[in-house]
Design a protein around this motif. Structure first.
Motif, PDB file in Angstrom:
ATOM      1  N   ASN A  42     -23.410  19.064 -26.094  1.00  0.00           N
ATOM      2  CA  ASN A  42     -22.947  19.955 -25.034  1.00  0.00           C
ATOM      3  C   ASN A  42     -23.434  19.468 -23.681  1.00  0.00           C
ATOM      4  O   ASN A  42     -24.360  18.658 -23.598  1.00  0.00           O
ATOM      5  CB  ASN A  42     -23.464  21.372 -25.284  1.00  0.00           C
ATOM      6  N   SER A  43     -22.818  19.998 -22.640  1.00  0.00           N
ATOM      7  CA  SER A  43     -23.213  19.637 -21.265  1.00  0.00           C
ATOM      8  C   SER A  43     -23.326  18.127 -21.099  1.00  0.00           C
ATOM      9  O   SER A  43     -24.316  17.620 -20.564  1.00  0.00           O
ATOM     10  CB  SER A  43     -24.549  20.303 -20.915  1.00  0.00           C
ATOM     11  N   LEU A  44     -22.323  17.432 -21.550  1.00  0.00           N
ATOM     12  CA  LEU A  44     -22.358  15.974 -21.530  1.00  0.00           C
ATOM     13  C   LEU A  44     -22.405  15.437 -20.107  1.00  0.00           C
ATOM     14  O   LEU A  44     -21.811  16.012 -19.180  1.00  0.00           O
ATOM     15  CB  LEU A  44     -21.158  15.410 -22.269  1.00  0.00           C
ATOM     16  N   LYS A  45     -23.117  14.330 -19.967  1.00  0.00           N
ATOM     17  CA  LYS A  45     -23.280  13.671 -18.680  1.00  0.00           C
ATOM     18  C   LYS A  45     -22.730  12.250 -18.777  1.00  0.00           C
ATOM     19  O   LYS A  45     -22.674  11.680 -19.877  1.00  0.00           O
ATOM     20  CB  LYS A  45     -24.761  13.606 -18.304  1.00  0.00           C
ATOM     21  N   PRO A  46     -22.368  11.652 -17.647  1.00  0.00           N
ATOM     22  CA  PRO A  46     -21.883  10.264 -17.701  1.00  0.00           C
ATOM     23  C   PRO A  46     -22.877   9.313 -18.366  1.00  0.00           C
ATOM     24  O   PRO A  46     -22.462   8.360 -19.042  1.00  0.00           O
ATOM     25  CB  PRO A  46     -21.688   9.926 -16.221  1.00  0.00           C
ATOM     26  N   GLU A  47     -24.158   9.575 -18.218  1.00  0.00           N
ATOM     27  CA  GLU A  47     -25.155   8.693 -18.829  1.00  0.00           C
ATOM     28  C   GLU A  47     -25.230   8.847 -20.345  1.00  0.00           C
ATOM     29  O   GLU A  47     -25.951   8.096 -21.009  1.00  0.00           O
ATOM     30  CB  GLU A  47     -26.541   8.918 -18.205  1.00  0.00           C
ATOM     31  N   ASP A  48     -24.508   9.801 -20.906  1.00  0.00           N
ATOM     32  CA  ASP A  48     -24.413   9.921 -22.365  1.00  0.00           C
ATOM     33  C   ASP A  48     -23.376   8.957 -22.942  1.00  0.00           C
ATOM     34  O   ASP A  48     -23.230   8.853 -24.163  1.00  0.00           O
ATOM     35  CB  ASP A  48     -24.043  11.348 -22.767  1.00  0.00           C
ATOM     36  N   THR A  49     -22.663   8.287 -22.080  1.00  0.00           N
ATOM     37  CA  THR A  49     -21.645   7.336 -22.529  1.00  0.00           C
ATOM     38  C   THR A  49     -22.269   6.228 -23.372  1.00  0.00           C
ATOM     39  O   THR A  49     -23.321   5.689 -23.018  1.00  0.00           O
ATOM     40  CB  THR A  49     -20.927   6.728 -21.323  1.00  0.00           C
ATOM     41  N   GLY A  50     -21.598   5.902 -24.463  1.00  0.00           N
ATOM     42  CA  GLY A  50     -22.082   4.835 -25.321  1.00  0.00           C
ATOM     43  C   GLY A  50     -21.443   4.908 -26.690  1.00  0.00           C
ATOM     44  O   GLY A  50     -20.609   5.781 -26.959  1.00  0.00           O
ATOM     45  N   VAL A  51     -21.856   3.994 -27.536  1.00  0.00           N
ATOM     46  CA  VAL A  51     -21.418   4.016 -28.930  1.00  0.00           C
ATOM     47  C   VAL A  51     -22.487   4.744 -29.740  1.00  0.00           C
ATOM     48  O   VAL A  51     -23.663   4.403 -29.669  1.00  0.00           O
ATOM     49  CB  VAL A  51     -21.214   2.589 -29.481  1.00  0.00           C
ATOM     50  N   TYR A  52     -22.062   5.738 -30.478  1.00  0.00           N
ATOM     51  CA  TYR A  52     -22.986   6.563 -31.265  1.00  0.00           C
ATOM     52  C   TYR A  52     -22.906   6.146 -32.737  1.00  0.00           C
ATOM     53  O   TYR A  52     -21.809   6.046 -33.303  1.00  0.00           O
ATOM     54  CB  TYR A  52     -22.648   8.037 -31.097  1.00  0.00           C
ATOM     55  N   TYR A  53     -24.069   5.931 -33.328  1.00  0.00           N
ATOM     56  CA  TYR A  53     -24.158   5.480 -34.710  1.00  0.00           C
ATOM     57  C   TYR A  53     -24.909   6.510 -35.554  1.00  0.00           C
ATOM     58  O   TYR A  53     -25.907   7.074 -35.107  1.00  0.00           O
ATOM     59  CB  TYR A  53     -24.921   4.163 -34.796  1.00  0.00           C
ATOM     60  N   CYS A  54     -24.449   6.702 -36.776  1.00  0.00           N
ATOM     61  CA  CYS A  54     -25.224   7.526 -37.692  1.00  0.00           C
ATOM     62  C   CYS A  54     -26.003   6.635 -38.647  1.00  0.00           C
ATOM     63  O   CYS A  54     -25.587   5.525 -38.962  1.00  0.00           O
ATOM     64  CB  CYS A  54     -24.347   8.511 -38.459  1.00  0.00           C
ATOM     65  N   ASN A  55     -27.124   7.150 -39.076  1.00  0.00           N
ATOM     66  CA  ASN A  55     -28.064   6.405 -39.918  1.00  0.00           C
ATOM     67  C   ASN A  55     -28.633   7.358 -40.948  1.00  0.00           C
ATOM     68  O   ASN A  55     -28.884   8.535 -40.628  1.00  0.00           O
ATOM     69  CB  ASN A  55     -29.169   5.828 -39.032  1.00  0.00           C
ATOM     70  N   ALA A  56     -28.801   6.900 -42.170  1.00  0.00           N
ATOM     71  CA  ALA A  56     -29.337   7.778 -43.205  1.00  0.00           C
ATOM     72  C   ALA A  56     -30.131   6.990 -44.231  1.00  0.00           C
ATOM     73  O   ALA A  56     -29.813   5.827 -44.519  1.00  0.00           O
ATOM     74  CB  ALA A  56     -28.191   8.514 -43.902  1.00  0.00           C
ATOM     75  N   ASP A  57     -31.149   7.624 -44.748  1.00  0.00           N
ATOM     76  CA  ASP A  57     -31.916   7.079 -45.874  1.00  0.00           C
ATOM     77  C   ASP A  57     -31.328   7.670 -47.141  1.00  0.00           C
ATOM     78  O   ASP A  57     -31.483   8.866 -47.403  1.00  0.00           O
ATOM     79  CB  ASP A  57     -33.392   7.447 -45.745  1.00  0.00           C
ATOM     80  N   VAL A  58     -30.652   6.827 -47.911  1.00  0.00           N
ATOM     81  CA  VAL A  58     -29.880   7.302 -49.062  1.00  0.00           C
ATOM     82  C   VAL A  58     -30.510   6.815 -50.357  1.00  0.00           C
ATOM     83  O   VAL A  58     -30.740   5.612 -50.529  1.00  0.00           O
ATOM     84  CB  VAL A  58     -28.422   6.805 -48.990  1.00  0.00           C
ATOM     85  N   LYS A  59     -30.785   7.758 -51.249  1.00  0.00           N
ATOM     86  CA  LYS A  59     -31.272   7.398 -52.583  1.00  0.00           C
ATOM     87  C   LYS A  59     -30.080   7.442 -53.546  1.00  0.00           C
ATOM     88  O   LYS A  59     -29.354   8.427 -53.592  1.00  0.00           O
ATOM     89  CB  LYS A  59     -32.349   8.376 -53.058  1.00  0.00           C
ATOM     90  N   GLN A  60     -29.916   6.360 -54.275  1.00  0.00           N
ATOM     91  CA  GLN A  60     -28.813   6.297 -55.235  1.00  0.00           C
ATOM     92  C   GLN A  60     -29.253   6.694 -56.644  1.00  0.00           C
ATOM     93  O   GLN A  60     -28.423   7.058 -57.468  1.00  0.00           O
ATOM     94  CB  GLN A  60     -28.221   4.890 -55.256  1.00  0.00           C
ATOM     95  N   ARG A  61     -30.555   6.643 -56.898  1.00  0.00           N
ATOM     96  CA  ARG A  61     -31.077   7.028 -58.210  1.00  0.00           C
ATOM     97  C   ARG A  61     -32.357   7.831 -58.002  1.00  0.00           C
ATOM     98  O   ARG A  61     -32.996   7.747 -56.958  1.00  0.00           O
ATOM     99  CB  ARG A  61     -31.377   5.788 -59.050  1.00  0.00           C
ATOM    100  N   VAL A  62     -32.728   8.577 -59.013  1.00  0.00           N
ATOM    101  CA  VAL A  62     -33.902   9.439 -58.901  1.00  0.00           C
ATOM    102  C   VAL A  62     -35.139   8.632 -58.549  1.00  0.00           C
ATOM    103  O   VAL A  62     -35.917   8.998 -57.662  1.00  0.00           O
ATOM    104  CB  VAL A  62     -34.122  10.205 -60.220  1.00  0.00           C
ATOM    105  N   TYR A  63     -35.347   7.518 -59.238  1.00  0.00           N
ATOM    106  CA  TYR A  63     -36.559   6.727 -59.036  1.00  0.00           C
ATOM    107  C   TYR A  63     -36.314   5.455 -58.237  1.00  0.00           C
ATOM    108  O   TYR A  63     -37.169   4.592 -58.163  1.00  0.00           O
ATOM    109  CB  TYR A  63     -37.197   6.390 -60.388  1.00  0.00           C
ATOM    110  N   GLY A  64     -35.145   5.335 -57.648  1.00  0.00           N
ATOM    111  CA  GLY A  64     -34.846   4.142 -56.878  1.00  0.00           C
ATOM    112  C   GLY A  64     -35.326   4.252 -55.444  1.00  0.00           C
ATOM    113  O   GLY A  64     -35.718   5.324 -54.995  1.00  0.00           O
ATOM    114  N   PRO A  65     -35.275   3.157 -54.705  1.00  0.00           N
ATOM    115  CA  PRO A  65     -35.665   3.177 -53.294  1.00  0.00           C
ATOM    116  C   PRO A  65     -34.582   3.817 -52.439  1.00  0.00           C
ATOM    117  O   PRO A  65     -33.439   3.962 -52.872  1.00  0.00           O
ATOM    118  CB  PRO A  65     -35.797   1.685 -52.969  1.00  0.00           C
TER     119      PRO A  65
END
Length: 120
Positions: free
Chosen positions: A82-105
């Motif tokens: 909200n209340s976006l400013k010109p300095e908010d301009t850019g490419v936005y990336y999402c990042n996540a730590d995803v576990k594929q198995r119970v005991y996996g990394p």
């Protein structure tokens, strides 16, 4: 695992956008989720993070304008801007730590960015 960010666009200063980040593939659990951004000519910077328990952290420059959230039932993260400013301009990336198995990394997963352009 794939992360797909969407919701970017062009808005005028003072406007709002809501970014989404959908995770797909073999997913047991998503731990930390985060949004980063890369302004033109600058390095990528952290915008906000959210833990699986819902604890959030925000970059100081946001001044309370953005809200990060998540829907673990759908493996989706959000960034309400909200209340976006010109300095908010850019490419936005999402990042996540995803576990594929119970005991996996956890996999440090990144989505392709979505462009946000704020005009004055």
């Amino acid at each position: 695992v794939q992360l797909q960010a969407s919701g970017g666009g062009s808005v005028q200063a003072g406007g709002s956008l809501r970014l989404s980040c959908a995770a797909s593939g073999s997913i047991f659990r998503i731990d930390r989720m985060a949004w980063y951004r890369q302004p033109p000519g600058n390095q990528r910077e952290l915008v906000a993070t959210i833990t699986r328990g819902g604890s959030t952290n925000y970059a100081d420059f946001l001044e309370g304008r953005f809200t990060i959230s998540r829907d673990d039932a759908r493996n989706v993260g959000f960034l309400q801007m909200n209340s976006l400013k010109p300095e908010d301009t850019g490419v936005y990336y999402c990042n996540a730590d995803v576990k594929q198995r119970v005991y996996g990394p956890s996999l440090d997963s990144w989505g392709k960015g979505t462009q946000v352009t704020v005009s004055s």
